[in-house]
Design a protein around this motif. Structure first.
Motif, PDB file in Angstrom:
ATOM      1  N   ALA A 107      -7.225   7.357   4.644  1.00  0.00           N
ATOM      2  CA  ALA A 107      -7.429   7.505   3.201  1.00  0.00           C
ATOM      3  C   ALA A 107      -7.092   8.921   2.740  1.00  0.00           C
ATOM      4  O   ALA A 107      -6.535   9.120   1.643  1.00  0.00           O
ATOM      5  CB  ALA A 107      -8.871   7.156   2.846  1.00  0.00           C
ATOM      6  N   LYS A 116      -3.331   9.246   2.375  1.00  0.00           N
ATOM      7  CA  LYS A 116      -2.839   8.630   1.145  1.00  0.00           C
ATOM      8  C   LYS A 116      -3.048   9.552  -0.053  1.00  0.00           C
ATOM      9  O   LYS A 116      -2.167   9.707  -0.911  1.00  0.00           O
ATOM     10  CB  LYS A 116      -3.535   7.299   0.909  1.00  0.00           C
ATOM     11  CG  LYS A 116      -3.028   6.559  -0.332  1.00  0.00           C
ATOM     12  CD  LYS A 116      -3.747   5.234  -0.520  1.00  0.00           C
ATOM     13  CE  LYS A 116      -3.251   4.530  -1.783  1.00  0.00           C
ATOM     14  NZ  LYS A 116      -3.962   3.241  -2.000  1.00  0.00           N
ATOM     15  N   LEU A 117      -4.218  10.166  -0.099  1.00  0.00           N
ATOM     16  CA  LEU A 117      -4.508  11.085  -1.205  1.00  0.00           C
ATOM     17  C   LEU A 117      -3.562  12.280  -1.171  1.00  0.00           C
ATOM     18  O   LEU A 117      -3.033  12.699  -2.215  1.00  0.00           O
ATOM     19  CB  LEU A 117      -5.958  11.564  -1.101  1.00  0.00           C
ATOM     20  CG  LEU A 117      -6.411  12.576  -2.162  1.00  0.00           C
ATOM     21  CD1 LEU A 117      -6.425  11.931  -3.544  1.00  0.00           C
ATOM     22  CD2 LEU A 117      -7.797  13.134  -1.820  1.00  0.00           C
ATOM     23  N   LYS A 134      -8.842   4.023   0.470  1.00  0.00           N
ATOM     24  CA  LYS A 134      -9.328   4.756  -0.701  1.00  0.00           C
ATOM     25  C   LYS A 134     -10.604   5.500  -0.346  1.00  0.00           C
ATOM     26  O   LYS A 134     -11.512   4.944   0.265  1.00  0.00           O
ATOM     27  CB  LYS A 134      -9.581   3.793  -1.862  1.00  0.00           C
ATOM     28  CG  LYS A 134      -9.933   4.480  -3.172  1.00  0.00           C
ATOM     29  CD  LYS A 134     -10.055   3.475  -4.299  1.00  0.00           C
ATOM     30  CE  LYS A 134     -10.355   4.170  -5.621  1.00  0.00           C
ATOM     31  NZ  LYS A 134     -10.479   3.184  -6.736  1.00  0.00           N
TER      32      LYS A 134
END
Length: 509
Positions: free
Chosen positions: A86, A89-90, A220
């Motif tokens: 996650a 991805k950020l 997320k």
């Protein structure tokens, strides 16, 4: 076990990092020499100027890289693969935004670029084309999978990225050297640089994927986690601004007030300083992740002891480098750039002081970054840099290049270093800083004496050729180390570091 792993990873990173850094010093040196003699000093000044301008544009990075690596320390310890994915991805999202911001802001600034050059602009070269090519290269460095490198850094595998750069840099400098020595086209020179940046990003990402296939940019993060990361980035912004001003102001101020030729002469000397600093930085970069891990899992007393050991190692290395630089700077510059491009010996003294102070400061910054002390430290870099910038602009008009160098030294000593010491010893170590400060003062006094005596001995060697330079190098290394051994061998840190070195050597055998 964790301590042994940290030592092993740091040792490996230092070995590969030192090898790469030596390589990265030699090839740019050859390239700089070729540009100087085949294309002229104006191109050297232009190279340095745009390197500084684009460093300013890198403000958009906002410290995301440091924040991302720090945020990975705990998930790696906990083997929390979901959170690491996650995070990736950020960071991918952030880096895409950063590249776009740099492109937009860089485009807006384009009409103002000519005002940064007072004189000596090379004929037949469009300053706009040169600027836009450099701008494109910077944007691509963020857009092309740059976030993947954080996996290698957080896992203390900088050696992998070092190997990739070793190969890609070989291609870049070989191709650029051919361009400089044959057709002399500066535009093609820059295009080769862009191509190499693209290949470096792609290959590094490939190895990161191969080594850590379980980490994908998916998932997320909880809003609270994202908020913490954004707060770190916000706190890092002022540090980033400060770094950019300090790193870029000197070259931009010299170019604007004294011209491209003066900029080229200054940067010839500054290149030597940054080459030595770069070698020293390999040690800092290789140790940072290990220090961050140690801060999380070890006691405060253990971390303070490690700080004293690292300081001892760095001060010994910095003392030796300072003495050698003082002895070899002018003889080397005489051989490399000839008498007409040399600056006075007083500039050398200022450069050596600048170097030593920067190494002391870097010890503190390394621990501050590893501990994530960014919120409490958020205003220090900005205030230090603004003091430096104001002094730069004022002093350059009265004492020229001396003012540019001394402004950095004064701002760090008077503002930056006391501030960061306060932050470290109130947030991380929670103890009185005077014991540590006294050690730093002792190291400084010893280094001053060592430099003076080593210079007096080395200056007795006659001659100005390569042989004389080699003899002075050998003498300065031997004399400086002998003097420091006499000054330090009774210290507790000497015994501790000796044990550490023996343990590392036995493991490597």
């Amino acid at each position: 076990m964790q301590q042994e792993t940290r030592v092993r990873n740091a040792s490996r990173n230092v070995v590969f990092g030192m090898f790469l850094k030596g390589y990265q010093i030699l090839l740019p040196f050859i390239m700089r020499t070729a540009i100087m003699y085949y294309m002229g000093d104006g191109y050297l000044g232009l190279n340095s100027l745009f390197g500084s301008v684009l460093w300013v544009l890198n403000l958009a990075e906002l410290g995301v890289g440091s924040a991302m690596v720090y945020s990975m320390y705990q998930p790696i310890i906990d083997n929390d693969k979901e959170q690491i994915c996650a995070l990736l991805k950020l960071y991918r999202k952030y880096y895409r935004i950063i590249g776009l911001v740099i492109a937009v802001v860089g485009g807006i600034l384009t009409p103002f670029i000519p005002y940064l050059v007072k004189s000596d602009m090379p004929e037949g070269v469009s300053i706009y084309v040169v600027y836009l090519l450099n701008l494109f290269c910077t944007c691509m460095s963020y857009w092309l999978l740059a976030y993947k490198n954080s996996l290698l850094t957080a896992h203390q595998r900088n050696d992998v990225a070092s190997k990739v750069m070793l190969v890609t840099n070989t291609f870049q400098y070989a191709a650029q050297l051919v361009v400089v020595m044959t057709i002399g086209d500066y535009y093609i020179y820059l295009i080769v640089q862009i191509f190499t940046q693209i290949v470096t990003n792609l290959v590094t990402a490939y190895f990161a994927n191969k080594m850590y296939p379980e980490y994908k940019a998916v998932g997320k993060l909880p809003k609270e986690t994202v908020k913490k990361i954004n707060n770190r980035i916000r706190d890092l912004f002022t540090m980033k601004v400060g770094q950019v001003i300090v790193s870029s102001a000197d070259t931009i101020v010299i170019s604007a007030f004294l011209g491209l030729a003066a900029n080229a002469f200054y940067n010839n000397y500054y290149y030597v300083l940054t080459a030595v600093t770069g070698i020293m930085n390999v040690v800092f970069v290789s140790c940072t992740a290990g220090i961050g891990n140690s801060i999380l899992v070890e006691t405060e007393e253990k971390n303070y002891t490690d700080l004293k050991k690292l300081s001892f190692i760095i001060m010994w290395l910095a003392g030796m480098c300072s003495a050698v630089m003082l002895c070899l700077y002018q003889p080397f510059m005489r051989l490399w750039v000839t008498e007409k491009r040399m600056l006075p010996f007083a500039v050398v003294v200022c450069m050596v002081v600048y170097f030593f102070i920067s190494q002391v400061n870097q010890i503190l910054i390394t621990y501050k970054d590893a501990a994530g002390i960014w919120h409490e430290d958020r205003f220090r870099p900005l205030v230090t840099a603004l003091v430096n910038l104001v002094l730069n602009i004022i002093l350059v008009q009265f004492i020229g290049i001396y003012g540019v160098i001394l402004s950095t030294v004064i701002s760090v000593l008077a503002v930056g270093m006391p501030w960061i010491l306060h932050n470290l010893f109130t947030v991380l170590f929670k103890r009185n800083a005077w014991e540590y400060i006294r050690k730093l003062l002792y190291y400084t006094i010893v280094t001053t004496i060592v430099c003076t005596l080593t210079y007096l001995v080395a200056s007795q060697i006659p001659g100005v050729g390569i042989l004389a330079l080699i003899l002075k190098a050998i003498v300065s290394v031997i004399v400086s180390n002998l003097l420091m051994f006499v000054a330090y061998f009774k210290m507790g840190e000497f015994a501790e570091v000796k044990k550490l070195v023996i343990r590392v050597l036995k493991r490597q055998a």
